[in-house]
Design a protein around this motif. Sequence first.
Motif, PDB file in Angstrom:
ATOM      1  N   THR A 101       0.826  -1.205   0.000  1.00  0.00           N
ATOM      2  CA  THR A 101       0.000   0.000   0.000  1.00  0.00           C
ATOM      3  C   THR A 101       0.856   1.249   0.000  1.00  0.00           C
ATOM      4  O   THR A 101       0.460   2.280  -0.507  1.00  0.00           O
ATOM      5  N   VAL A 102       2.075   1.151   0.577  1.00  0.00           N
ATOM      6  CA  VAL A 102       2.988   2.291   0.588  1.00  0.00           C
ATOM      7  C   VAL A 102       3.708   2.398  -0.747  1.00  0.00           C
ATOM      8  O   VAL A 102       3.873   3.473  -1.309  1.00  0.00           O
ATOM      9  N   GLN A 103       4.125   1.262  -1.265  1.00  0.00           N
ATOM     10  CA  GLN A 103       4.936   1.254  -2.479  1.00  0.00           C
ATOM     11  C   GLN A 103       4.119   1.573  -3.725  1.00  0.00           C
ATOM     12  O   GLN A 103       4.614   2.204  -4.653  1.00  0.00           O
ATOM     13  N   PHE A 104       2.874   1.131  -3.759  1.00  0.00           N
ATOM     14  CA  PHE A 104       2.061   1.342  -4.953  1.00  0.00           C
ATOM     15  C   PHE A 104       1.615   2.805  -5.010  1.00  0.00           C
ATOM     16  O   PHE A 104       1.013   3.316  -4.053  1.00  0.00           O
ATOM     17  N   PRO A 105       1.864   3.497  -6.121  1.00  0.00           N
ATOM     18  CA  PRO A 105       1.630   4.955  -6.180  1.00  0.00           C
ATOM     19  C   PRO A 105       0.174   5.308  -6.458  1.00  0.00           C
ATOM     20  O   PRO A 105      -0.146   5.972  -7.446  1.00  0.00           O
ATOM     21  N   VAL A 106      -0.730   4.903  -5.582  1.00  0.00           N
ATOM     22  CA  VAL A 106      -2.144   5.065  -5.875  1.00  0.00           C
ATOM     23  C   VAL A 106      -2.550   6.538  -5.968  1.00  0.00           C
ATOM     24  O   VAL A 106      -3.406   6.899  -6.792  1.00  0.00           O
ATOM     25  N   ASP A 107      -1.945   7.402  -5.172  1.00  0.00           N
ATOM     26  CA  ASP A 107      -2.307   8.823  -5.247  1.00  0.00           C
ATOM     27  C   ASP A 107      -1.905   9.418  -6.599  1.00  0.00           C
ATOM     28  O   ASP A 107      -2.670  10.191  -7.202  1.00  0.00           O
ATOM     29  N   ALA A 108      -0.712   9.062  -7.067  1.00  0.00           N
ATOM     30  CA  ALA A 108      -0.270   9.549  -8.380  1.00  0.00           C
ATOM     31  C   ALA A 108      -1.149   8.986  -9.484  1.00  0.00           C
ATOM     32  O   ALA A 108      -1.455   9.668 -10.479  1.00  0.00           O
ATOM     33  N   ILE A 109      -1.554   7.748  -9.328  1.00  0.00           N
ATOM     34  CA  ILE A 109      -2.434   7.120 -10.316  1.00  0.00           C
ATOM     35  C   ILE A 109      -3.791   7.819 -10.344  1.00  0.00           C
ATOM     36  O   ILE A 109      -4.315   8.148 -11.409  1.00  0.00           O
ATOM     37  N   ARG A 110      -4.349   8.061  -9.191  1.00  0.00           N
ATOM     38  CA  ARG A 110      -5.666   8.701  -9.124  1.00  0.00           C
ATOM     39  C   ARG A 110      -5.649  10.091  -9.763  1.00  0.00           C
ATOM     40  O   ARG A 110      -6.650  10.513 -10.358  1.00  0.00           O
ATOM     41  N   SER A 111      -4.524  10.767  -9.680  1.00  0.00           N
ATOM     42  CA  SER A 111      -4.433  12.110 -10.267  1.00  0.00           C
ATOM     43  C   SER A 111      -4.534  12.076 -11.791  1.00  0.00           C
ATOM     44  O   SER A 111      -4.786  13.111 -12.413  1.00  0.00           O
ATOM     45  N   GLN A 112      -4.342  10.901 -12.392  1.00  0.00           N
ATOM     46  CA  GLN A 112      -4.425  10.762 -13.848  1.00  0.00           C
ATOM     47  C   GLN A 112      -5.852  10.494 -14.324  1.00  0.00           C
ATOM     48  O   GLN A 112      -6.095  10.457 -15.535  1.00  0.00           O
TER      49      GLN A 112
END
Length: 416
Positions: free
Chosen positions: A2-13
Amino acid sequence: MTVQFPVDAIRSQFPALKRAAPFVYFDNAAGAQSPQNVLDAVSGHLLDFNVQRGGRYAKSRQVDRVVATAREKVATWINARDPSEVCFGMNATSFIRLVSVAIGQTLDGERNQFVITDLDHDANVATWLALERMGATFAWWRMRDDGKLYAEDLLPLLSSRTRVVACTAVSHALGSLVDIAAVAKMAHDVGAEMFLDCVHYGPHALIDVQAWDCDYLVCSGYKAFSPHMGFLWGKRDKLIALPTFREDFIPNEPPYKLEVGTFIYENVAGMSAAVDYFEALGRDLSPPGAPQTPRVHIETAMGAIQAYEQVLSRELLATLAAVGATVYGVSDPKMVAERVPTVCFNLGDRHPAAVVERAAEADFGIRDGHMYAPRLMARLGLNMDRGALRVSLVHYNTVEEVRRWGGVLKQVCKDL
């Protein structure tokens, strides 16, 4: 993870996620949102190249290039040997019907048995059952009580009379994964072909038609972050052999013989951009020194997505267990590697439609009903008019959203 996966950066796309907030998309199995690069590809095509292909002027030639590029990218995404094996069209269902009718025309009375399942979407069941008038017979590969198909249960159904084994790669309703390579080998061992519904699998894990050795595969881009469109892949020799309708001026070879009529070019451009999205994600996640090729980047992306989605699955199953939900299919958090974060469930005797309406009031989009799978509903002992609830997540969803959903569920259970 959950820390390593860049979900916040992904969501911004994904602009739709921010525009819809506080609404949460938990109905991704019915269609996922698109990243900005896909939206740009679609709008750019409509603004600059909204013409018919096959002309001699520059804009028309650009459409030809867009389609050719998309074919190459999709071939890379699914690891096809030849881009000409990728055929574009409107949706997966129409391609299943096209292939089923073509195969039905070649039945000889000796090898005319089709193996179908009670786990599949009805598009991959009814289309084959319609061949009965052409002489087809059928054997049912039944799922077990845990909501999974087991290869050893398929073996007794196969014989020299088997023509096609048609099944899904993952259940669009229960989220159960299928051992595709094992199924293909069993089918080929008796001289049969394997037809794979990969519609729901695409956003969740790596597609590899060469490793699986299936014969045909259909996919719909709208679940894999592109606009609504579909494509068919088949081994080239299989596609060449299919008797299909075409106008006289259309070459009798793939992909052209299977692309009757005009499909939606801007959506094909969007599918091409969706593959770019996966590739870019994998490039960002690649460790130093890793091979820098499009396919390797896709493998990296899908591996990371699958690992992150197992975190989501565990959280989702725990949330449902906390309210005493009946989960259909794999419900053990220790077995999340055998599923994707698509879960069908019921909450006691509460009507699924009422639960969905309460969820909507709390800004969560989920689904209820028969999930286009009447045989599956019958197997689960559920009424078609009532069905079940389904929550379906993809990699832009978050653990925090699942926990918020848990709070909504608890309130729903108190109110209904």
